[in-house]
Design an enzyme around this catalytic site. Sequence first.
Site, PDB file in Angstrom:
ATOM      1  CG  HIS A 156     -56.733  38.207  58.461  1.00  0.00           C
ATOM      2  ND1 HIS A 156     -56.193  39.442  58.173  1.00  0.00           N
ATOM      3  CD2 HIS A 156     -55.686  37.327  58.393  1.00  0.00           C
ATOM      4  CE1 HIS A 156     -54.894  39.315  57.920  1.00  0.00           C
ATOM      5  NE2 HIS A 156     -54.565  38.043  58.061  1.00  0.00           N
ATOM      6  CB  SER A 277     -84.047  41.899  76.166  1.00  0.00           C
ATOM      7  OG  SER A 277     -84.972  42.805  75.599  1.00  0.00           O
ATOM      8  CE  LYS A 283     -80.840  39.820  72.544  1.00  0.00           C
ATOM      9  NZ  LYS A 283     -80.604  41.087  71.864  1.00  0.00           N
ATOM     10  CD  GLU A 290     -73.186  43.452  75.237  1.00  0.00           C
ATOM     11  OE1 GLU A 290     -73.611  44.163  74.326  1.00  0.00           O
ATOM     12  OE2 GLU A 290     -73.941  42.791  75.975  1.00  0.00           O
TER      13      GLU A 290
END
Length: 455
Positions: A156, A277, A283, A290
């Site tokens: 979980h 970025s 970043k 992704e």
Amino acid sequence: MSKLWGGRFAVETDQLVRQFNDSIRFDQRLWREDLDGSTVWARGLARAGVLTDTEAAVLVDGLAQVAAEWETGTFTLQAGDEDIHTANERRLTEIVGDVGGKLHTGRSRNDQVATDFRLWTKRALDQLMTQLQAVQEAMIASAEAHHDVPLPGYTHLQHAQPVTWGHWILSHFWPLTRDAKRLALAHELADECPLGSAALAGTAFPLDRAWLAAELGFTAVSQNSLDAVSNRDFAVEMLYACAMIGVHLSRLSEQIILFSSQEFAFVRLDDAYSTGSSLMPQKKNPDTMELTRGKSGRLIGRLVGMLTMLKGLPSTYDKDMQEDKEPVFDAFDTLMIVLPVMAGAIKTLIINPEKMAAQLEAGLLATDLADYLVKKGLPFRQAHHVVGAVVSLGEQKNVPITDLTLADLQGVSDLFADDVAQAFSIAGSLAARSVTGGTAPAAVLAQITAAKAAV
Ligand code: ARG
């Protein structure tokens, strides 16, 4: 150049309909398989006495010239080239003259496309298998390098019990071994030769189908011509395997994205496998993970699209089936970049054992404390309850349960003794789980051996 089927038509096909009907835009990818199939077909016609040896030799020679044109990028498509079969035959006839018109004797584009597509799919599956194995090997190498590094295990997404990095990374290895079996099944299903089925009822010329199949590298011959021209199960199976690979890699990606966040910082993607970025200079984004996660949607979509296209079709060939190739090509192209990127990302993944260790809090050992009491003779249900009380005491005193004194523990149960300290160690907890498939470092080493054997 007139169309292959122009004989009975009085007016030209509407321009838009032509565009709608043509598949050359995407099926030119089958040029090599189409020429291989035609070469064997020409030789088969000669063996059957339908063509003379000289005629067959001219055709085979001409087909080799067409192949050379594709190979060197000098093949020029023409407006009437409806699909790859039409284009290759048109060019062959330009090269060899009227005898080119004899090639299509006794066959149909229906068995031709089924044969070509199967040949292509078998080759594609071999390549996917190699790329999948490269990912698996990267996982094994990572498991070997850090087989005993502890980190929290989650259920979980909450702290559950300690596990080792080797165990964790291999948890993403085994799904891929199942995918390899799926790819192998797709290969097996594709490995059956439909050539000789003609349009639907079987060719009326005495071709030796077993010979045709063997020449094209198929191990079997289809047994029903109606089924053979409409069977796309091999393509569906390949798409299913691809969708499952997508799902498996998506789950791995998701976890690497989480683990590489500032909150976890368990792992860092190598600079070569992340991007920046345009706005925020600090970043470093896990775009590779992704994109892998995102592309799983597309792989699932390809499978569902294909199944939906097939589900209402009467036997045998229906033009709907021209929609069978793009999903397969796309799933292949997608994985042929996703898999090597994933292999590289895992190979270069930097893991941070200190950050993992920092999260190894005492709660992860609560099960071990219950197991300790069980070993002292307490039934597990009661032990679970006692440890619950210990956890609650720790919360009251605002200390981790490992910092409770023996006296504190004995206040809850008199079964606690000096040796409880051993139960309270990460190393002890790991080592206890030495069953096959368990997270103990020794079991992980055995698992690595099994994994190597499974690739
Ligand atoms: N381009 C067609 C396809 O990909 C080839 C088969 C055409 N057969 C036919 N009877 N029109 O499905």
